[in-house]
Design a protein around this motif. Structure first.
Motif, PDB file in Angstrom:
ATOM      1  N   HIS A 174       0.814  -1.212   0.000  1.00  0.00           N
ATOM      2  CA  HIS A 174       0.000   0.000   0.000  1.00  0.00           C
ATOM      3  C   HIS A 174       0.851   1.268   0.000  1.00  0.00           C
ATOM      4  CE1 HIS A 174      -3.693  -2.258   1.858  1.00  0.00           C
ATOM      5  NE2 HIS A 174      -3.499  -2.542   0.602  1.00  0.00           N
TER       6      HIS A 174
ATOM      7  N   VAL B 226      -2.503   1.140  -4.715  1.00  0.00           N
ATOM      8  CA  VAL B 226      -3.948   0.943  -4.672  1.00  0.00           C
ATOM      9  C   VAL B 226      -4.207  -0.481  -4.201  1.00  0.00           C
ATOM     10  CG1 VAL B 226      -6.072   0.847  -6.055  1.00  0.00           C
ATOM     11  CG2 VAL B 226      -4.336   2.583  -6.556  1.00  0.00           C
TER      12      VAL B 226
ATOM     13  N   GLU C 173     -11.579  -1.039  -2.036  1.00  0.00           N
ATOM     14  CA  GLU C 173     -10.316  -0.716  -2.707  1.00  0.00           C
ATOM     15  C   GLU C 173     -10.043   0.776  -2.586  1.00  0.00           C
ATOM     16  OE1 GLU C 173      -8.551  -2.785  -6.295  1.00  0.00           O
ATOM     17  OE2 GLU C 173      -9.352  -0.950  -7.196  1.00  0.00           O
TER      18      GLU C 173
ATOM     19  N   ALA D 270      -7.239   4.138  -3.011  1.00  0.00           N
ATOM     20  CA  ALA D 270      -6.024   4.740  -3.565  1.00  0.00           C
ATOM     21  C   ALA D 270      -5.312   5.433  -2.412  1.00  0.00           C
ATOM     22  CB  ALA D 270      -6.375   5.732  -4.660  1.00  0.00           C
TER      23      ALA D 270
END
Length: 328
Positions: A22, A39, A51, A53
């Motif tokens: 991550h 992501v 999910e 970003a």
């Protein structure tokens, strides 16, 4: 020409060698040498976040890296004379359990046995963290988390063997709260996070409202790397002492051997990589804080490989194949 850390990381990511990664923030000598955000799916403890970003402003579960931060906070409280020292009897700080203190086998417990996870009690965190068979989950479900830990069957003399134990950290969190008269998150904000300029802090609590000293902390990777920088600086920040230097020395002194042959101090792992000394905080899923004093290097890694058997692989690949070849 030496490949830059960023290019090498991208190369390994394309090859599928960094699953679940991550974020990475690596700081050397006060200068950021690598900062990467990816992501992926993530969780806030057991709550699915979908999910995401990731970016510099997004907090991430630290899971059991929280334990290492709790040890820093304990050292600050000890320096202020607010918590008992390592040699003091543990049950003296839990007077509401007189029958446990009267048990000779438990009367031998000291604060150091909690700091080194060598309580000698029957504790098993091997089952998944969504199962009450896991001792930490059972503690969270118990009506009294501290009694749950302290009345577990005694299986060996304290100090004999390291056994991974979130309950030990919960006891330390209680000593901090009782001694300071403030919750663990409130005290930590005042004495650790604020002096470091870390304002974006979340410390999750159990159903009883008690902050999890073992796994509840959520910080940004930049903030986590800054904690590593504090350790590199001997506990000082901007020339001002934050964590007593003598506590850092005691905290990072090898005490016991871990199950895999590494060494353990006071809630910090003490290992070596490529012949370099490393002190570290480890957390489920691949959360890591690596501190390498000989390189003046602090590395924060966050990942989403929760409960996976080889969750260690991604952060160690970042350290061993991305950073060390470029910096060592």
């Amino acid at each position: 020409m030496t490949t830059s850390p960023g290019d090498r990381l991208a190369e390994l990511a394309r090859a599928g060698e960094l699953p679940g990664l991550h974020a990475v923030v690596a700081v050397r000598g006060g200068r950021t040498v690598l900062e990467h955000y990816g992501v992926g799916e993530d969780f806030r403890w057991g709550d699915a976040l979908g999910e995401l970003a990731f970016d510099a402003g997004r907090r991430h579960d630290l899971r059991s890296v929280t334990k290492s931060v709790t040890a820093l906070v304990y050292g600050i409280a000890l320096g202020e004379g607010l918590v008992p020292g390592p040699d003091e009897p543990l049950l003296r700080s839990f007077p509401r359990y007189p029958e446990l203190a009267a048990d000779p086998a438990r009367a031998r417990l000291t604060v150091e046995h909690a700091l080194t996870m060598s309580l000698g009690l029957e504790w098993n965190e091997d089952p998944p963290y969504d199962s009450p068979a896991n001792a930490e989950i059972a503690m969270e479900l118990a009506p009294d988390r501290y009694r749950y830990v302290l009345e577990l069957p005694v299986v060996e003399p304290p100090g004999t063997r390291w056994t991974y134990c979130g309950g030990a950290t919960a006891l330390l969190g209680h000593l901090i709260a009782e001694g300071t008269g403030r919750s663990l998150p409130e005290y930590a904000r005042a004495v650790l996070f604020s002096p470091l300029g870390i304002d974006d802090v979340e410390w999750m609590a159990g159903a009883d409202g008690v902050a999890s000293a073992a796994s509840g902390l959520r910080l940004t990777p930049r903030a986590l790397a800054r904690i590593g920088e504090l350790v590199l600086a001997g506990g000082a920040w901007d020339g001002r002492p934050v964590v007593p230097a003598d506590w850092l020395d005691a905290m990072l002194r090898p005490r016991l051997e871990t199950d895999w042959g590494g060494r353990y101090g006071y809630h910090w792992y003490l290992e070596s990589v490529d012949g370099l000394r490393m002190v570290a905080g480890f957390g489920n899923g691949g959360q890591r804080l690596f501190v390498l004093p000989e390189l003046d290097l602090s590395v924060a890694v966050t990942a989403g490989n929760y409960d996976q058997p080889e969750q260690w692989r991604t952060p160690m690949t970042v350290l061993g194949q991305v950073l060390l070849p470029a910096l060592a």
